[in-house]
Design a protein around this motif. Structure first.
Motif, PDB file in Angstrom:
ATOM      1  N   PRO A 449       0.802  -1.230   0.000  1.00 18.69           N
ATOM      2  CA  PRO A 449       0.000   0.000   0.000  1.00 18.69           C
ATOM      3  C   PRO A 449       0.830   1.273   0.000  1.00 18.69           C
ATOM      4  N   ILE A 450       2.119   1.175   0.345  1.00 13.05           N
ATOM      5  CA  ILE A 450       2.975   2.365   0.303  1.00 13.05           C
ATOM      6  C   ILE A 450       3.014   2.924  -1.116  1.00 13.05           C
ATOM      7  N   TYR A 451       2.896   2.035  -2.102  1.00  8.94           N
ATOM      8  CA  TYR A 451       2.951   2.481  -3.495  1.00  8.94           C
ATOM      9  C   TYR A 451       1.712   3.291  -3.881  1.00  8.94           C
ATOM     10  N   VAL A 452       0.683   3.256  -3.034  1.00  8.35           N
ATOM     11  CA  VAL A 452      -0.519   4.048  -3.285  1.00  8.35           C
ATOM     12  C   VAL A 452      -0.309   5.488  -2.830  1.00  8.35           C
ATOM     13  N   LEU A 453       0.629   5.708  -1.899  1.00  8.56           N
ATOM     14  CA  LEU A 453       0.879   7.050  -1.391  1.00  8.56           C
ATOM     15  C   LEU A 453       1.308   7.969  -2.529  1.00  8.56           C
ATOM     16  N   SER A 454       0.841   9.190  -2.479  1.00  7.81           N
ATOM     17  CA  SER A 454       1.225  10.179  -3.483  1.00  7.81           C
ATOM     18  C   SER A 454       1.884  11.363  -2.785  1.00  7.81           C
ATOM     19  N   GLY A 455       2.432  12.260  -3.574  1.00 11.38           N
ATOM     20  CA  GLY A 455       3.071  13.441  -3.015  1.00 11.38           C
ATOM     21  C   GLY A 455       4.355  13.096  -2.280  1.00 11.38           C
ATOM     22  N   PRO A 456       4.781  13.968  -1.345  1.00 11.55           N
ATOM     23  CA  PRO A 456       6.033  13.747  -0.624  1.00 11.55           C
ATOM     24  C   PRO A 456       6.069  12.426   0.137  1.00 11.55           C
ATOM     25  N   SER A 457       4.923  11.998   0.678  1.00  8.80           N
ATOM     26  CA  SER A 457       4.892  10.741   1.420  1.00  8.80           C
ATOM     27  C   SER A 457       5.302   9.575   0.527  1.00  8.80           C
ATOM     28  N   GLY A 458       4.727   9.524  -0.662  1.00 12.07           N
ATOM     29  CA  GLY A 458       5.078   8.450  -1.581  1.00 12.07           C
ATOM     30  C   GLY A 458       6.518   8.523  -2.017  1.00 12.07           C
ATOM     31  N   THR A 459       6.990   9.731  -2.337  1.00  6.57           N
ATOM     32  CA  THR A 459       8.377   9.897  -2.756  1.00  6.57           C
ATOM     33  C   THR A 459       9.335   9.445  -1.669  1.00  6.57           C
ATOM     34  N   LEU A 460       8.980   9.717  -0.428  1.00  6.31           N
ATOM     35  CA  LEU A 460       9.858   9.413   0.692  1.00  6.31           C
ATOM     36  C   LEU A 460       9.939   7.922   0.978  1.00  6.31           C
ATOM     37  N   PHE A 461       8.802   7.219   0.904  1.00  5.34           N
ATOM     38  CA  PHE A 461       8.764   5.841   1.389  1.00  5.34           C
ATOM     39  C   PHE A 461       8.768   4.771   0.299  1.00  5.34           C
ATOM     40  N   LYS A 462       8.525   5.133  -0.945  1.00  2.00           N
ATOM     41  CA  LYS A 462       8.567   4.114  -1.995  1.00  2.00           C
ATOM     42  C   LYS A 462       9.945   3.479  -2.144  1.00  2.00           C
ATOM     43  N   PRO A 463      11.051   4.229  -2.073  1.00  2.00           N
ATOM     44  CA  PRO A 463      12.364   3.564  -2.118  1.00  2.00           C
ATOM     45  C   PRO A 463      12.564   2.574  -0.984  1.00  2.00           C
ATOM     46  N   MET A 464      12.040   2.902   0.213  1.00  2.00           N
ATOM     47  CA  MET A 464      12.140   1.959   1.318  1.00  2.00           C
ATOM     48  C   MET A 464      11.334   0.704   1.042  1.00  2.00           C
ATOM     49  N   ALA A 465      10.134   0.877   0.485  1.00  2.00           N
ATOM     50  CA  ALA A 465       9.302  -0.272   0.147  1.00  2.00           C
ATOM     51  C   ALA A 465       9.997  -1.141  -0.899  1.00  2.00           C
ATOM     52  N   ASP A 466      10.608  -0.499  -1.903  1.00  2.00           N
ATOM     53  CA  ASP A 466      11.357  -1.259  -2.915  1.00  2.00           C
ATOM     54  C   ASP A 466      12.427  -2.119  -2.252  1.00  2.00           C
ATOM     55  N   THR A 467      13.214  -1.493  -1.386  1.00  4.48           N
ATOM     56  CA  THR A 467      14.324  -2.201  -0.749  1.00  4.48           C
ATOM     57  C   THR A 467      13.824  -3.361   0.099  1.00  4.48           C
ATOM     58  N   MET A 468      12.774  -3.117   0.889  1.00  4.81           N
ATOM     59  CA  MET A 468      12.264  -4.177   1.761  1.00  4.81           C
ATOM     60  C   MET A 468      11.656  -5.319   0.961  1.00  4.81           C
ATOM     61  N   VAL A 469      10.885  -5.010  -0.067  1.00  2.00           N
ATOM     62  CA  VAL A 469      10.253  -6.069  -0.859  1.00  2.00           C
ATOM     63  C   VAL A 469      11.318  -6.915  -1.556  1.00  2.00           C
ATOM     64  N   PHE A 470      12.306  -6.259  -2.176  1.00  2.00           N
ATOM     65  CA  PHE A 470      13.373  -7.000  -2.844  1.00  2.00           C
ATOM     66  C   PHE A 470      14.145  -7.862  -1.839  1.00  2.00           C
ATOM     67  N   ALA A 471      14.439  -7.291  -0.675  1.00  2.00           N
ATOM     68  CA  ALA A 471      15.200  -8.038   0.326  1.00  2.00           C
ATOM     69  C   ALA A 471      14.398  -9.217   0.863  1.00  2.00           C
ATOM     70  N   LEU A 472      13.090  -9.046   1.043  1.00  2.00           N
ATOM     71  CA  LEU A 472      12.249 -10.150   1.522  1.00  2.00           C
ATOM     72  C   LEU A 472      12.193 -11.281   0.500  1.00  2.00           C
ATOM     73  N   VAL A 473      12.066 -10.909  -0.770  1.00  2.00           N
ATOM     74  CA  VAL A 473      12.068 -11.935  -1.822  1.00  2.00           C
ATOM     75  C   VAL A 473      13.408 -12.656  -1.838  1.00  2.00           C
ATOM     76  N   GLY A 474      14.491 -11.882  -1.725  1.00  2.00           N
ATOM     77  CA  GLY A 474      15.811 -12.501  -1.685  1.00  2.00           C
ATOM     78  C   GLY A 474      15.974 -13.411  -0.491  1.00  2.00           C
ATOM     79  N   SER A 475      15.473 -12.987   0.655  1.00  2.00           N
ATOM     80  CA  SER A 475      15.564 -13.819   1.862  1.00  2.00           C
ATOM     81  C   SER A 475      14.788 -15.118   1.698  1.00  2.00           C
ATOM     82  N   LEU A 476      13.599 -15.050   1.067  1.00  2.00           N
ATOM     83  CA  LEU A 476      12.814 -16.262   0.848  1.00  2.00           C
ATOM     84  C   LEU A 476      13.542 -17.224  -0.077  1.00  2.00           C
TER      85      LEU A 476
END
Length: 1024
Positions: A449-476
């Motif tokens: 749902p972070i990818y639904v955020l728009s404006g500064p909130s989305g800009t700020l947290f989408k890179p974090m979401a990218d990193t966490m999702v990629f890392a979780l997939v890698g961990s699995l």
């Protein structure tokens, strides 16, 4: 899933080879990955700058700003149009939707600029494509004996072109030093004595400064150009220009005045340390470029300029480099990550009581991160403080913990059987691989749902979401492939489960508590609900804000003086303030910017002085205060010696972003919109008085738009008509004789300098002398200007702010000692109750408060959406409603309690950062529910009775549940407790997860068995 595990166990060499390739590719990607301290939060913006020297704010607004606004209205994807009109400058800023391509936005503006109808000689320009936070490098020119004007020439004609040629640099904007001019200072008496006018003198200079081309001819087999060389190159050339011939005697320019080398009227001044007049360069990053990459090229160019291009006595001295902030924040992140990793390993070894098992689990941490770096590199993305620093190692290893713990337990339980280690590992993996996959999917879903955020909130947290999702997939992937192979290698001779006295004591106490709760299921559920309700009652006391401010390790101090102050007076105060700021031992460098640069990129006046204050690392502070807040308070006490001057404190990058958000020199402002400037000023003063009495609101400043004194020359049309003069004739005299007019340019090699014509200072320095300026009539008479015009001092506008085609006045303020939402909420309530606005007038509370309200609305949607997504995934796992229901209910009753308590205890306002922390917390918390429910279902499928399965499943799964919760919590504990540069934006996120997981663990180990017992029936569909 089990096929993946089986294939990995059959092909261990291939798995090892793929791991080595992952390490190599990940290391390469990490080396290539650009790192910045903070992502750019501003939307795409295009700034149209138009300079009209000598014109008042009202004229600039009427004839430039309004036409530009009208022409730009309706541009596709534009959200806001703001402007400021002030003496000699119009600045119009168009803001676009976040998703708009910057080049598309600029092209739309360029397309419409051709249709603008502006005064003759006025040409608008578009500012370089750089974000408000794109200021990455500041330097000052140093020389032991050259004047500021000479250094300014080097800056304009040598240094700026060099830096602008660096890939990724949008602009190099110079500030200070004074722009060199050739000036013809006329004596009006001498001009009148030869029957000439100032305008005629200017025209003669223009006509006597040009080269010509005479075609070509051939001679002797060669080709010759014909060139007429008539350009002036020296002051002597200018002085020898013939203006007229009287009785056979030429009248030369030098006969009527002095030709001097001077500087253009100062619009601003730069001070550095003890230098009152220095030359600064400000390098801006082109939007979309990687900060670190560009900075490396800029630093290389600086070395080249100092070593090879500039004279030996001229040096570039950088005093602000964004890489310093990047280095500080990177060190903070690395330190927190290392501490988190060590805590995770310690917890693993403690619970498993086996060093091998702990290291096998810990192996998944770096490999998962390397996998994430590869994915980020393929995306051509960059990393920042939040996207890397907020990665929780504990969350990454949760799946590995469950996998290795179950393998470890099964090897111990099957010791002495005919099965070999690989078969045991495959069977053990089969028990947990499907729940693990869904558990990881649930955590990933909590970030989606972070990818639904728009404006500064989305800009700020989408890179974090990218990193966490990629890392979780890698961990699995690592958990299902490499970890079973490592267990087969290092546990092939079996393992021995040592007695863990501490854990056994915990399990004994837990068993007694579990039996009590299972005996009182409704009481346990009700107690959990009461605990949640009690925590929810604390929410009004927590407060709210948009985002914690990133500590940049420096201060940006703004001094707002009386709006009508002169340049000379303001230039006396700036050094005094600089000296006070530099007197603090924590301060290393102080620079000041008075007014605006020549290119008009910072539209302000002499009343505004901004100070860059660089600070030592906090570890080196030895004074009575150890925090930035304490230092600011001490500085403010000393600066109280300047009555009538308001001081505001922020940070370099933050200041630029705040100004872009509000259009004013503050992160927070209330704007009164309307048409009449007098009415706006009256209402603004009333609002200011109210805000000053609101608790928590500080540094209240009314942006005074009126009160600028001006000398008005009202031309009498009847009088000038008697002498055959036009208004244009009088205006030309005013513009040239008093203001100074550029007649032509003096070209010296690659450099060009304006040649300005005006009267000597003593003839234009006061109203009386201006009235005595002689006007040449068509009949050859010389008549004083005061005979043709009424000259008087009046009051006008200093500047005029507009937004969305309407004027407004701003009341700037900051919030200190109280949460943003509470302070602004009180202010809004009081203003609405006490201020009555006329028809057609309205209020707008802008800036950071707008971002807060927008993010709050978005979070109110995505938090329930997250729970719904989690429920859908659980339904796919269990194929019924009851088990997903109790899993989500258990999370809701237990996880938020700790997060809310932690925010209340630490006085941390709820923000987007903590809101995203709750999202991640929900996803991680569901994992422990899946581990328990799936194992109980497995026991029931094997024939164990319902009551025994519930109890036995809780006891046997206590260790993996505690391990997964504790490693996830302790992995972020260093971030939650960290202080200093680069920690502010991460801390609320980590604080919510850490504290929430602790309460989730303490409550859920008792609550989940109870909820399972309340809903389970003998005919349940049992999926694992």
């Amino acid at each position: 899933m089990n096929r993946i595990v089986a294939s990995s166990l059959r092909q261990p060499f291939l798995v090892a080879l793929m791991t080595v390739m992952l390490i190599g590719a990940g290391s390469h990607s990490l080396d290539r990955l650009p790192v910045d301290a903070y992502p750019d939060l501003s939307p795409p913006m295009v700034e149209v700058i138009t300079q009209w020297p000598g014109r008042a704010a009202e004229e600039v607004e009427r004839l430039i700003t309004v036409p530009v606004e009208k022409e730009m209205n309706g541009i596709a994807q534009m959200t806001t149009i703001r402007s400021i009109s002030l003496y000699g400058l119009s600045d119009v800023i168009l803001t676009f939707q976040t998703s708009t391509d910057n080049y598309f936005a600029r092209q739309q503006v360029f397309n419409r600029m051709g249709d603008l109808s502006l005064p003759t000689g006025v040409t608008p320009s578009v500012a370089p494509m750089s974000a408000p936070s794109g200021l990455i490098y500041r330097y000052v020119l140093q020389s032991p004996d050259r004047s500021p004007m000479e250094l300014k020439i080097f800056e304009d004609w040598t240094i700026e072109p060099q830096y602008k040629s660096v890939a990724g640099v949008a602009d190099d904007s110079g500030f200070g030093g004074g722009t060199m001019q050739y000036q013809l200072l006329l004596d009006p008496v001498k001009v009148a004595s030869v029957g000439l006018s100032v305008s005629q003198t200017e025209s003669a200079l223009t006509a006597n400064n040009d080269n010509s081309g005479g075609g070509f001819y051939s001679e002797g087999g060669q080709f010759y150009y014909v060139r007429g060389m008539g350009r002036m190159t020296t002051a002597e050339d200018i002085g020898n220009v013939v203006l007229a011939v009287h009785n056979g005697t030429p009248v030369l320019v030098k006969d009527l005045g002095r030709v001097v080398i001077g500087i253009a009227p100062r619009l601003g001044e730069f001070g550095f340390q003890k230098q009152d007049d220095a030359v600064e360069g400000v390098i801006l990053l082109r939007t979309g470029e990687k900060t670190q990459d560009v900075l490396k090229r800029v630093e290389a160019k600086t070395k080249e300029l100092n070593d090879r291009i500039l004279p030996k006595d001229v040096k570039i001295l950088p005093f602000y480099d964004r890489s310093d902030l990047v280095a500080l924040t990177t060190q903070t992140v690395e330190r927190n990550l290392l501490r988190g990793m060590l805590l995770v390993v310690v917890i693993l070894i403690f619970f498993l009581y086996d060093f091998r098992a702990g290291l096998i689990v810990a192996t998944s941490i770096p490999l998962a991160l390397l996998f994430a770096f590869i994915c980020l590199d393929l995306q051509n993305a960059s990393a920042n403080l939040l996207s890397i620093g907020a990665v929780d190692f504990g969350i990454l290893v949760d799946g590995a913990v469950v996998m290795v713990e179950n393998i470890f337990r099964q090897i111990v339980a099957r010791k002495g059987t005919a099965l070999n280690v690989k078969e045991i590992i495959q069977d053990a993996a089969a028990e947990v691989d499907r729940p693990l996959f869904y558990a990881v999917a649930v955590i990933v879903a909590s970030f989606l749902p972070i990818y639904v955020l728009s404006g500064p909130s989305g800009t700020l947290f989408k890179p974090m979401a990218d990193t966490m999702v990629f890392a979780l997939v890698g961990s699995l992937i690592v958990t299902l492939t490499l970890l079973p192979v490592l267990c087969a290698w290092f546990m092939r001779n079996g393992v021995r489960e040592r007695r863990n006295a501490a854990f056994e004591a915990i399990k004994s106490v837990y068993t007694k508590g579990l039996d009590f709760c299972l005996a009182h299921p409704w009481g346990t559920t009700l107690a959990s609900a009461i605990l949640l309700a009690a925590s929810l009652l604390l929410i009004p006391r927590i407060g709210a804000e948009f985002m914690p401010h990133l500590d940049e390790g420096a201060l940006w101090v703004r001094a707002t003086m009386p709006y009508t102050i002169s340049f000379d007076e303001s230039a006396k105060i700036a050094p005094e303030v600089r000296e006070i700021l530099h007197s603090f031992p924590e301060v290393t460098t102080v620079a000041s910017e008075l007014g605006r640069p020549d290119d008009g990129t910072d539209p302000t006046g002499f009343f505004n002085v901004e100070f860059y204050v660089d600070l030592k690392p906090y570890s080196q502070w030895s004074g009575s205060y150890r925090t930035k807040a304490g230092l600011i308070e001490a500085i403010n006490q000393k600066l109280a010696a300047f009555p009538g001057i308001n001081f505001n404190y922020t940070q370099p990058a933050e200041d630029a972003v705040d100004e872009a958000e509000t259009g004013l020199k503050s992160a927070l402002a209330v704007k009164v919109f309307g048409s009449n400037l007098d009415t706006l000023q009256k209402k603004g003063k009333a609002i200011k008085q109210i805000l000053e009495r609101v608790r928590g609101i500080r540094e209240v400043t009314l942006v005074q738009e009126l009160g600028q004194p001006s000398l008005t020359i009202n031309i009498n049309r009847a009088k000038i008509a008697r002498y055959g003069l036009n208004v244009a004739d009088i205006n030309a005299l005013i513009q040239t004789a008093i203001g100074g007019d550029v007649a032509t340019q003096v070209v010296q090699e690659e450099k060009q300098f304006d040649l300005v014509v005006r009267l000597e200072r003593q003839y234009r320095d006061n109203p009386e002398e201006i009235g005595n300026i002689l006007v040449a009539t068509n009949g050859g008479q010389q008549i004083p200007l005061k005979e043709f015009a009424d000259i008087q001092v009046s009051s006008g506008a200093s500047f005029i702010y507009r937004q969305d085609n309407s004027r407004y006045i701003g009341v700037q303020f900051s919030v200190d000692g109280r949460d943003l939402a509470g302070a602004v909420g009180d202010a809004m309530q009081q203003v609405n109750a006490k201020i009555a606005l006329p028809q057609g007038y309205r209020l707008d509370w802008g800036g950071e408060y707008t971002e807060y309200t927008a993010s709050r609305e978005q979070l109110s949607i995505i938090l329930p959406l997250t729970l719904f997504l989690i429920f859908l995934l659980l339904f796919a796992l269990y194929s019924n409603f009851k088990f997903p229901f109790i899993a989500v209910l258990g999370v809701v009753l237990s996880a938020p309690v700790g997060g809310i308590l932690a925010l209340w205890i630490t006085a941390t306002p709820f923000s987007v950062s903590s809101g995203i922390g709750f999202l991640a917390l929900f996803g991680v918390s569901v994992q422990t529910a899946i581990v328990y429910i799936s194992y109980v279902n497995e026991l029931r499928r094997s024939g164990t009775g319902l009551a025994e399965s519930i109890r036995q499943g809780a006891i046997l799964r206590l260790r993996p549940i505690m391990m997964t919760a504790l490693v996830a919590a302790l992995g972020l504990l260093p971030v939650a407790l960290a202080t200093g540069v680069g920690t502010d934006s991460q801390r609320p996120f980590a604080l919510v997860i850490v504290s929430g997981l602790f309460t989730r663990l303490l409550i859920s180990v008792f609550l989940m068995p109870v909820l399972y017992a309340l809903v389970a029936r003998s005919g349940d569909r049992l999926e694992v």
